[in-house]
Scaffold this motif. Sequence first.
Motif, PDB file in Angstrom:
ATOM      1  N   VAL A  57       0.565  -1.377  -0.092  1.00 29.20           N
ATOM      2  CA  VAL A  57       0.047   0.072   0.065  1.00 29.20           C
ATOM      3  C   VAL A  57       0.827   1.164   0.159  1.00 29.20           C
ATOM      4  CG1 VAL A  57      -1.603   1.394   1.406  1.00 29.20           C
ATOM      5  CG2 VAL A  57      -2.052  -0.903   1.139  1.00 29.20           C
ATOM      6  N   LEU A  58       1.708   1.221   0.771  1.00 33.18           N
ATOM      7  CA  LEU A  58       2.783   2.388   0.710  1.00 33.18           C
ATOM      8  C   LEU A  58       3.547   2.824  -0.339  1.00 33.18           C
ATOM      9  CD1 LEU A  58       4.230   1.943   4.553  1.00 33.18           C
ATOM     10  CD2 LEU A  58       2.665   3.926   3.754  1.00 33.18           C
ATOM     11  N   VAL A  59       4.117   1.743  -1.119  1.00 34.01           N
ATOM     12  CA  VAL A  59       5.014   1.756  -2.025  1.00 34.01           C
ATOM     13  C   VAL A  59       4.066   2.347  -3.298  1.00 34.01           C
ATOM     14  CG1 VAL A  59       6.445   0.747  -3.785  1.00 34.01           C
ATOM     15  CG2 VAL A  59       6.602   0.173  -1.493  1.00 34.01           C
ATOM     16  N   LEU A  60       3.013   1.475  -3.559  1.00 36.42           N
ATOM     17  CA  LEU A  60       1.916   2.086  -4.713  1.00 36.42           C
ATOM     18  C   LEU A  60       1.262   3.238  -4.518  1.00 36.42           C
ATOM     19  CD1 LEU A  60       0.641  -1.424  -5.624  1.00 36.42           C
ATOM     20  CD2 LEU A  60       2.329  -0.387  -6.802  1.00 36.42           C
ATOM     21  N   SER A 139      10.841 -11.153   0.639  1.00 37.50           N
ATOM     22  CA  SER A 139      10.744  -9.699   0.849  1.00 37.50           C
ATOM     23  C   SER A 139      11.261  -9.282  -0.797  1.00 37.50           C
ATOM     24  CB  SER A 139      11.703  -9.129   1.750  1.00 37.50           C
ATOM     25  OG  SER A 139      12.910  -9.796   1.805  1.00 37.50           O
ATOM     26  N   PHE A 140      12.360  -9.938  -1.141  1.00 39.67           N
ATOM     27  CA  PHE A 140      12.628  -9.630  -2.367  1.00 39.67           C
ATOM     28  C   PHE A 140      11.668  -9.565  -3.643  1.00 39.67           C
ATOM     29  CE2 PHE A 140      14.742 -10.759  -6.708  1.00 39.67           C
ATOM     30  CZ  PHE A 140      15.165  -9.676  -7.003  1.00 39.67           C
ATOM     31  N   VAL A 141      10.874 -10.583  -3.564  1.00 39.94           N
ATOM     32  CA  VAL A 141       9.788 -10.751  -4.670  1.00 39.94           C
ATOM     33  C   VAL A 141       8.656  -9.742  -4.339  1.00 39.94           C
ATOM     34  CG1 VAL A 141       7.905 -12.155  -5.555  1.00 39.94           C
ATOM     35  CG2 VAL A 141      10.098 -13.068  -5.180  1.00 39.94           C
ATOM     36  N   THR A 144      10.390  -5.810  -5.297  1.00 35.74           N
ATOM     37  CA  THR A 144      10.736  -5.722  -6.449  1.00 35.74           C
ATOM     38  C   THR A 144       9.459  -5.808  -7.212  1.00 35.74           C
ATOM     39  OG1 THR A 144      12.925  -7.018  -6.387  1.00 35.74           O
ATOM     40  CG2 THR A 144      11.972  -6.678  -8.486  1.00 35.74           C
ATOM     41  N   ALA A 145       8.440  -6.408  -7.215  1.00 34.32           N
ATOM     42  CA  ALA A 145       7.078  -6.420  -7.941  1.00 34.32           C
ATOM     43  C   ALA A 145       6.702  -5.172  -7.724  1.00 34.32           C
ATOM     44  CB  ALA A 145       6.329  -7.626  -7.676  1.00 34.32           C
ATOM     45  N   SER A 146       6.471  -4.795  -6.687  1.00 34.88           N
ATOM     46  CA  SER A 146       5.875  -3.365  -6.215  1.00 34.88           C
ATOM     47  C   SER A 146       6.369  -2.220  -6.816  1.00 34.88           C
ATOM     48  CB  SER A 146       5.844  -3.229  -4.738  1.00 34.88           C
ATOM     49  OG  SER A 146       5.069  -4.180  -4.021  1.00 34.88           O
ATOM     50  N   ALA A 151       6.948   2.065 -10.927  1.00 35.43           N
ATOM     51  CA  ALA A 151       7.613   2.653 -11.958  1.00 35.43           C
ATOM     52  C   ALA A 151       6.887   2.557 -13.306  1.00 35.43           C
ATOM     53  CB  ALA A 151       8.864   1.899 -12.000  1.00 35.43           C
ATOM     54  N   MET A 152       6.212   1.612 -13.559  1.00 33.84           N
ATOM     55  CA  MET A 152       5.460   1.514 -14.739  1.00 33.84           C
ATOM     56  C   MET A 152       4.364   2.639 -14.953  1.00 33.84           C
ATOM     57  SD  MET A 152       6.962  -0.638 -16.764  1.00 33.84           S
ATOM     58  CE  MET A 152       8.440  -0.180 -16.132  1.00 33.84           C
ATOM     59  N   PHE A 153       3.792   2.758 -13.724  1.00 32.56           N
ATOM     60  CA  PHE A 153       2.693   3.695 -13.604  1.00 32.56           C
ATOM     61  C   PHE A 153       3.270   5.187 -13.728  1.00 32.56           C
ATOM     62  CE2 PHE A 153      -0.061   0.526 -11.302  1.00 32.56           C
ATOM     63  CZ  PHE A 153      -0.789   0.228 -12.165  1.00 32.56           C
ATOM     64  N   GLN A 154       4.607   5.305 -13.086  1.00 32.66           N
ATOM     65  CA  GLN A 154       4.824   6.715 -12.970  1.00 32.66           C
ATOM     66  C   GLN A 154       5.477   6.993 -14.392  1.00 32.66           C
ATOM     67  OE1 GLN A 154       7.658   6.246  -9.999  1.00 32.66           O
ATOM     68  NE2 GLN A 154       6.287   7.064  -8.408  1.00 32.66           N
TER      69      GLN A 154
END
Length: 281
Positions: A57-60, A139-141, A144-146, A151-154
Motif C-alpha cells: 500500500v505504501l509503495v504503490l 521480501s525481494f519478490v 521488486t514487484a511493487s 515505476a510503470m505507472f509513473q
Amino acid sequence: MSTPYQQAPQQAQGAAYGAYTSPIPVRPATLGDALASEWTKIRSVRSTMWTLGVLIVLVLGIGLLAAVAVNSSDSHMGDTPVVSLGFYGVLLGSICVITLGVLTIASEYGTGMIRTTLTACPSRARILTAKAVVFFLLSFVIVTASTFLVAMFQTSMVTSGRQPSGGELLKATVGVGLYISTLGLLSLAIGALIRHSAGAITVMIGVVLLPLVLALFMFSPSLDSVRQALFQYSIPSQLAVFYGASVTDSGPHGWMPLLILAGVTAVALGGAFAALGRRDV
C-alpha cells in the motif's frame, strides 16, 4: 488331555521385539525440510500479511500520489528520472520489511516457539539459514514487484520528467528490491542477537534514521567532515542512489551502497550464527 503351556524363550522374545521396524520412513532432516517448515511459518502468521500488505500500500499509494501531484502542479523535474518519485514510498515501506525481518525470529523467543523449533531441528545453523533464505526471497519478490509496478505507472503518467534508461529502471526495481531485502536480513540478524522484538525494531529504526537526523543538527564547522559522512552513508541517502537522486555529490554511487550494506549484514549474520550456537534458549 490338555497340552501344557510352553513359554517361549526370553532370547526369542527379545529378538522378535528387536526386529520391529516402523512403517513410517525415517530419514535425516535436510535444509530443504527446514526451508519448507519456515515457509509454512512465515506464510501462516498474520504479521506477514499485515506487514507486507502495508508495504505494498505504501509503495504503490505514495508512488502514485507523487505522480499525480507532479502532474497537477505542472512542475518540471529537469534531468531527474521519473522513477525517483518512488523513493518516498519505498523509504516508508522499508520499516515494514524491518519489522517483518525482526519478527521472523524474535517473535519465536517471545512465545517460546523457538524451543519447539530447535527440538524439531537441533541444527541451529540450519534453522537460521532457512529463516534467512525464506525471508530474503519473499521480501525481494514483493518489493521488486511493487517497485516495478509503481515505476510503470509513473513513467506512463508523468511526462514532465526524463524517462529512465534500462539501467536506471533496473536499479529502481531490482536494485531497490535487493537493497531493502538485505536491510530486512540485517534486521533478522539483529533480532537473533537481541532476541526481543520491540528492542530489535527500535535499534533498526535508529540505524535507518538516526545518522541523518544527527547530521541535520550538526551546525559547527568543526563537524563538517562528520556531518558529510553521516549524510553520505545514511540509509535514506544510499537508497536514493538507486533512484539517481543522491543527497550529496560525493559518497557511494552505482551499486556500491548494496555492497556496503551486504558487508555489514554478513558481519551481523556471522555474529547471529555464533550467538545462536552458544546461547541457551
